[in-house]
Design an enzyme around this catalytic site. Structure first.
Site, short mmCIF file in Angstrom:
data_model
loop_
_atom_site.label_atom_id
_atom_site.label_comp_id
_atom_site.label_asym_id
_atom_site.label_seq_id
_atom_site.Cartn_x
_atom_site.Cartn_y
_atom_site.Cartn_z
N ARG A 51 9.08 6.11 1.43
CA ARG A 51 9.06 5.12 2.57
C ARG A 51 7.27 5.14 2.26
NH1 ARG A 51 13.03 7.40 7.05
NH2 ARG A 51 14.62 7.58 6.00
N ASP A 53 4.31 2.75 4.24
CA ASP A 53 4.37 2.84 5.96
C ASP A 53 3.76 0.81 6.22
OD1 ASP A 53 4.85 4.87 6.67
OD2 ASP A 53 2.37 5.80 6.87
N TYR A 111 -0.82 9.05 -5.21
CA TYR A 111 -1.61 7.88 -4.51
C TYR A 111 -3.08 7.69 -4.97
CZ TYR A 111 2.80 7.14 -1.66
OH TYR A 111 4.16 7.13 -1.15
N ARG A 197 -3.01 9.67 4.43
CA ARG A 197 -3.42 9.03 5.21
C ARG A 197 -4.65 9.83 6.39
NH1 ARG A 197 -0.19 4.62 7.85
NH2 ARG A 197 -2.20 4.02 9.62
#
Length: 245
Positions: A51, A53, A111, A197
């Site tokens: 998932r 965000d 990422y 993050r």
């Protein structure tokens, strides 16, 4: 029954994340399921590799979908893409062995987080990077990143407290910069809720000399989210690639 592996790109700016939600139609998964179901003629469900965000982007999200038979050539990349919003695209569609699952079959993800340190936000990149107008010590950030590599309990680097397991392996963190652009690339087995993050916010604090290199490692030991850095905004984060055997 036939299983397809889809590689998907999307600009997450307008959407409430990947996962379908009952209270909004603006999710990537929900829109893909609706369009594919309409074209297939029956309800289908797709499973993503993970998932993302609200506001997070992807250039290499992976999903799996099971259909009742073999589709026509270019069914996904032409027919489905024609009905998708312009900020969601299926880049590739491959017929794979039944049993393949985009999340369960994955063994690694990549990422990238983009930062703009310029005085003013870049006109063309402002939706796809975090404007952070400060001079960063990239060498300190790299030293701090070294403390995060390997297999650790990352409970202090997630905002979700009921994870079954917080153990993850980070293979590499690469901090690079050119001009006012800074990119942090994360490669690992998988990442917890908000983990990339929070790691980014922590490394940025190190780059500002607001925290020590050692403090980054201490969070792994204390498992205390309060000792980690701030949550970097979603708009700078991209899911680049998902690895499979």
């Amino acid at each position: 029954m036939r299983t397809y592996k889809l590689t998907i790109a999307y600009d997450g700016t307008r959407y409430q994340g990947w996962q379908r939600q009952a209270n909004t139609a603006r999710t990537i998964q929900g829109i893909l399921e609706r369009v594919i179901s309409e074209q297939a003629g029956y309800p289908v469900e797709i499973d993503g590799s993970g998932r993302t965000d609200a506001g997070v982007h992807a250039s290499g999200q992976t999903a799996s979908v099971v259909l009742s038979g073999i589709t026509s050539e270019n069914f996904f990349t032409e027919k489905i893409n024609r009905d998708l919003p312009e900020d969601i695209r299926i880049l590739e569609a491959d017929l794979v062995k039944n049993g393949f699952h985009a999340r369960k079959s994955a063994f690694g993800k990549v990422y990238e987080y983009r930062i703009d340190t310029g005085t003013k936000p870049d006109v063309f990149q402002r939706r796809y990077c975090f404007h952070f107008p400060h001079k960063l010590d990239l060498d300190i950030m790299r030293r701090a990143a070294e403390k995060l590599k390997g297999t650790h309990e990352f409970a202090g680097y997630t905002d979700k407290k009921d994870e079954k397991s917080t153990k993850r392996t980070i293979y590499d963190i690469i901090v690079s910069g050119q001009g006012s652009s800074v990119t942090i690339r994360y490669e690992g087995t998988g990442f917890l809720y908000h983990m990339v993050r929070i790691l980014t916010g922590t490394l940025l604090e190190a780059g500002l000399h607001q925290r020590t290199v050692e403090s980054v490692a201490e969070v792994l030991l204390t498992k205390d989210r309060g000792q980690a850095g701030f949550l970097a905004p979603a708009r700078g984060l991209f899911l680049r690639q998902v690895h499979y055997d």
